[in-house]
Scaffold this active site. Sequence first.
Site, mmCIF file in Angstrom:
data_model
loop_
_atom_site.group_PDB
_atom_site.id
_atom_site.type_symbol
_atom_site.label_atom_id
_atom_site.label_comp_id
_atom_site.label_asym_id
_atom_site.label_seq_id
_atom_site.Cartn_x
_atom_site.Cartn_y
_atom_site.Cartn_z
ATOM 1 N N TYR A 1 -15.127 0.817 -7.469
ATOM 2 C CA TYR A 1 -16.419 1.458 -7.258
ATOM 3 C C TYR A 1 -17.307 1.324 -8.493
ATOM 4 O O TYR A 1 -18.515 1.555 -8.413
ATOM 5 C CB TYR A 1 -16.212 2.936 -6.904
ATOM 6 N N LYS B 1 0.856 -1.179 0.000
ATOM 7 C CA LYS B 1 0.000 0.000 0.000
ATOM 8 C C LYS B 1 0.894 1.231 0.000
ATOM 9 O O LYS B 1 1.670 1.459 0.935
ATOM 10 C CB LYS B 1 -0.916 0.021 1.221
ATOM 11 N N ARG C 1 -10.991 9.791 1.394
ATOM 12 C CA ARG C 1 -10.970 10.472 2.687
ATOM 13 C C ARG C 1 -12.218 11.329 2.877
ATOM 14 O O ARG C 1 -12.714 11.482 3.992
ATOM 15 C CB ARG C 1 -9.684 11.278 2.830
ATOM 16 N N LYS D 1 -2.117 -1.481 -3.792
ATOM 17 C CA LYS D 1 -2.958 -0.288 -3.751
ATOM 18 C C LYS D 1 -2.070 0.942 -3.823
ATOM 19 O O LYS D 1 -1.101 1.028 -3.063
ATOM 20 C CB LYS D 1 -3.771 -0.276 -2.459
ATOM 21 N N SER E 1 -10.100 5.539 -5.151
ATOM 22 C CA SER E 1 -11.067 6.604 -5.396
ATOM 23 C C SER E 1 -10.587 7.623 -6.426
ATOM 24 O O SER E 1 -11.374 8.079 -7.269
ATOM 25 C CB SER E 1 -11.396 7.303 -4.079
ATOM 26 N N GLU F 1 7.620 -6.788 1.368
ATOM 27 C CA GLU F 1 6.396 -6.656 2.160
ATOM 28 C C GLU F 1 5.451 -7.834 1.906
ATOM 29 O O GLU F 1 4.876 -8.408 2.832
ATOM 30 C CB GLU F 1 5.685 -5.339 1.820
ATOM 31 N N LYS G 1 1.198 10.100 5.932
ATOM 32 C CA LYS G 1 1.302 8.671 6.242
ATOM 33 C C LYS G 1 2.554 8.041 5.641
ATOM 34 O O LYS G 1 2.656 6.813 5.555
ATOM 35 C CB LYS G 1 0.045 7.945 5.766
#
Length: 331
Positions: A320, A201, A211, A255, A281, A240, A224
Amino acid sequence: MNQASYPALRMRRTRVAPWSRRMVAETVLTPADLIWPLFVTEGSGVEEPIASLPGVSRWSVERIAERAREAEALGIPCIALFPNTPANLRSDDGREALNPDNLMCRAIRAAKEAAPGVGVLTDVALDPYTSHGHDGLVDARGNVMNDVTSEVLVQQAIVQAEAGSDVIAPSDMMDGRVGAIRAALEAGGHHDVQIMAYAAKYASAYYGPFRDAVGTRGLLKGDKRGYQMDSANAEEALREVALDLAEGADTVMVKPGLPYLDIVRRVKERFEVPVFAYQVSGEYAMIEASVAAGAGDRDALVLETLMAFKRAGASGVLTYHAPLAARLMLG
């Protein structure tokens, strides 16, 4: 490999007729390749459109149940739930994440009751519950603390599993959390609950509309980048993924999606495990903006983009556009 040359070989021969193109297609899209992300909000009978995600809404719990039945009718095998926690329930320690009657848990139960044959994937991270917008607990300097956060994530995962979640999806990027969650699920008798790790990610500019959807825009203090991945790194993504698989992840996720197709391909080739991509998104919003500007056809853009994920090696895609795509595939 020796091949004939032109004109004995005409590559266009198998492209001329639609039936032939279908027959030799190397990659196939079906509704079973889709996971439908859904946003949950408080209230009754609520459908709350999200301005930065045209065509996407937040839904109250009973309407999430309707979406689960819709997914079942369309052949979409799994929905993914994300809560828009009320502001008065957000706190520095994200304690609402551990409430067995929180918004997420009520939505899980409603979805499973409405459509038992549809899988429910649930996000494990603290950002929908914290007042500071981070995925974990922060110290006095504002740094996210890894190990104490993992302890809370384990409790959150168990609460969700007990509510009926089929797939626990830790999106927080804390080190070691997959192993801790797997051990707790086994100890709690949740042997069949899957873990889909957000293994690669990235700290991305494509998350903005999400968000808005979960009510964290404007809350985040700092960024982040201290725990999500740097977009410059690919080898790190493989490390990872290897760690999460070793700790007990059943499937892994990359992602965002389209900007990281190279990562999807490398993960698939290296590990030969189910790899999912999240068409996030910002990617969705770009397609919708293109359509609104008259620059492209929505149906064609959606299907071509999803085909790119599958061609790169993705076992499935969180998108979506899932209900639209499923209807297009079903004709």
